[in-house]
Design an enzyme around this catalytic site. Structure first.
Site, short mmCIF file in Angstrom:
data_model
loop_
_atom_site.label_atom_id
_atom_site.label_comp_id
_atom_site.label_asym_id
_atom_site.label_seq_id
_atom_site.Cartn_x
_atom_site.Cartn_y
_atom_site.Cartn_z
N GLY A 83 0.78 -1.23 0.00
CA GLY A 83 0.00 0.00 0.00
C GLY A 83 0.81 1.28 0.00
O GLY A 83 1.97 1.32 -0.43
N LYS A 132 11.53 7.73 3.59
CA LYS A 132 12.64 7.54 4.54
C LYS A 132 13.93 7.18 3.81
O LYS A 132 15.03 7.51 4.28
CB LYS A 132 12.30 6.45 5.56
CG LYS A 132 11.04 6.71 6.36
CD LYS A 132 10.96 8.13 6.90
CE LYS A 132 9.59 8.45 7.45
NZ LYS A 132 8.58 8.83 6.44
N GLY A 158 1.74 23.53 4.32
CA GLY A 158 1.45 22.57 5.38
C GLY A 158 2.70 22.24 6.16
O GLY A 158 3.67 21.72 5.59
N VAL A 161 -2.32 30.33 2.30
CA VAL A 161 -2.11 30.72 0.90
C VAL A 161 -3.46 30.92 0.24
O VAL A 161 -4.44 30.26 0.58
CB VAL A 161 -1.29 29.67 0.12
CG1 VAL A 161 0.13 29.59 0.67
CG2 VAL A 161 -1.95 28.30 0.15
N HIS A 208 26.31 3.42 29.37
CA HIS A 208 27.06 4.63 29.04
C HIS A 208 28.27 4.25 28.18
O HIS A 208 28.96 3.28 28.48
CB HIS A 208 27.55 5.32 30.31
CG HIS A 208 28.44 6.50 30.06
ND1 HIS A 208 27.94 7.74 29.68
CD2 HIS A 208 29.79 6.64 30.09
CE1 HIS A 208 28.95 8.58 29.52
NE2 HIS A 208 30.08 7.94 29.76
#
Length: 473
Positions: A40, A51, A187, A244, A452
């Site tokens: 789809g 992406k 937009g 606009v 870390h």
């Protein structure tokens, strides 16, 4: 000819094919009816191709900034046709993967256009689907249950209908053969800002026009301000609270000119192309819904918490029901629908706990309620906030802009929402989503050990910051 099955699915996008696989896993016979390609919009005209383009833009930006890492480059050249070739290769690989999954689970796929028919000789109740196959022949699919997963398409503004040349929707933009020198994006929602970020990295002069008072109108105000600051820093022109006037639109061989208005003030904007990015419209026309008791008068299909329509044996999922128009939302709605029709334990699904991601540079991600939304719901809130500039790995990566914000209930300590802007936050949001599903408190997440140096440390620090216990800032 009449075909029968336990579950028929009208639409083979992300929601549809995930629902099909789940139904097959539960031993149901499944037929998927898809008029185009499996996967789809998400796979072919949305999430994946965009992406892929965003990744190419990100790589180019890193190369252009490589000197700050002690790496000098010469002769860097953007070859946009090759960028497009890579995008197509990515899409095709994933398309083949979806087709493989259909074969693996013995799911039959009919390529054609389906229309729901009412009670007839084929079925004593509404829900049978007449399918016009691509070769012109007709099939009738009769199923015990039907799932509608027909998706959506880009919304069109009157007077700014995409022509595929100068005025574009996000779908036409994906097929550009060459980059324009300049573009106006109407937009500033998710799709609009993603295109703004991508095209700016590709060297296009970008102007974004957003009618609301902020970019990403549905997201946290602080996050929106930070994104605005960083886009402007990269040369993107942003006009918020501005509309606009389509009647002033003039298209010529050299591009497009249109008037932008903010209150009583107006200005003329000109660019090579204009991208209309003002949301999406559900694909519910010509489905035969009028032959059923399904409500669709609001422009989307009405469903209950189990994804059932006005016909209990007919379900609807994904963009065609409105709400969060996200691929991962559609897939989880599909799983919930199938579990319900099969009598299985229901898949947990609450719309406000679905992560929302924006793949700009830097990325934006959120889950749950914003601080404003929580207060509007009558919740007394307390927040914790921690910057990427205090995270070691973010500094090492040279990506120290942004922050993580945690919104918690001041009375019971529940996490109400988490908002992020910064490097790879679309990957980090999963921990926050899990915390909310498990009804965790900031203290619990903050006490979890975060390795870390990692970017994930910022989640622990932001959670600790709710109680004023953050260590690194």
């Amino acid at each position: 000819m009449t075909m029968t099955c336990d579950v028929a699915i009208l639409g083979g996008g992300t929601g549809g094919y995930v629902a099909a696989i789940r139904a097959a896993q539960l031993g149901k016979s499944v037929i998927v009816i898809e008029m185009d390609k499996l996967g789809g919009t998400c796979l072919h005209r949305g999430c994946i191709p965009s992406k892929s383009l965003l990744r190419s833009a990100e790589v180019l930006a890193e190369i252009n900034e490589s000197e700050s890492y002690g790496i000098e480059t010469t002769g860097t050249k953007l070859v946009f046709p090759k960028v497009q070739q890579r995008k197509e290769a990515v899409v095709e690989q994933l398309h083949q993967g979806v087709q493989y999954l259909m074969r693996k689970h013995k799911i039959q796929v009919l390529k054609g256009k389906g229309r729901i028919i009412g009670p007839s000789i084929f079925s004593p109740r509404s829900g049978a689907v007449a399918v016009e196959l691509e070769n012109g022949e007709m099939e009738t699919v009769v199923s015990t249950n039907l799932i509608i997963a027909t998706g959506s398409r880009p919304r069109v503004l009157p007077g700014l209908t995409p022509d595929g040349k100068v005025i574009l929707s996000s779908e036409e933009a994906l097929t550009l053969e060459e980059l324009p020198a300049s573009i106006i994006i109407v937009g500033g929602g998710v799709i609009g800002v993603e295109w703004a970020s991508m095209l700016a990295d590709f060297g296009v002069q970008v102007t974004v026009v957003e009618a609301a008072g902020q970019l990403l109108p549905q997201e946290d105000e602080e996050v929106a301000r930070e994104l605005l600051r960083l886009l402007k820093k990269r040369g993107v022109r942003v006009l918020t609270g501005t509309t606009v006037d389509a009647e002033t639109c003039t298209v010529s061989e050299t591009g497009i000119t249109i008037e932008a208005r903010k209150g009583e003030q107006s200005q003329s904007l000109s660019a090579d192309k204009l991208l209309v990015s003002v949301g999406r419209v559900a694909n519910i026309e010509n489905l035969g819904l009028e032959n059923t008791d399904i409500r669709f008068d609001t422009g989307v299909i009405a469903v209950n918490a189990n994804m059932q329509t006005g016909e209990p044996h007919i379900y609807a999922i994904g963009d065609c029901i409105g709400g969060l128009q996200l691929a991962h939302a559609a897939s989880h709605e599909g799983i919930r629908a199938v579990n319900h029709l099969a009598g299985e334990a229901l898949h947990p699904y609450e719309a406000h706990l679905i992560p929302r991601c924006v793949y700009t540079r830097p990325e934006v991600a959120s889950v749950g309620y914003t601080e404003k939304e929580a207060r509007e719901l009558g919740r007394e809130t307390v927040t914790g906030k921690f910057p990427f500039s205090a995270i070691g790995k973010a500094i090492v990566y040279g990506m120290k802009d942004g922050f993580v914000k945690v919104v918690a209930d001041a009375k019971n300590g529940d996490i109400l929402g988490v908002q992020m802007i910064g490097p790879h936050v679309t990957d980090l949001i999963g921990e926050a989503a899990l915390a909310q599903i498990l009804d965790a408190t900031p203290w619990e997440v903050g006490e979890a050990v975060h390795a870390h140096p990692t970017l994930s440390e910022i989640i622990g620090e932001a959670m600790l910051a709710v109680d004023g216990r953050a260590i690194g800032y």
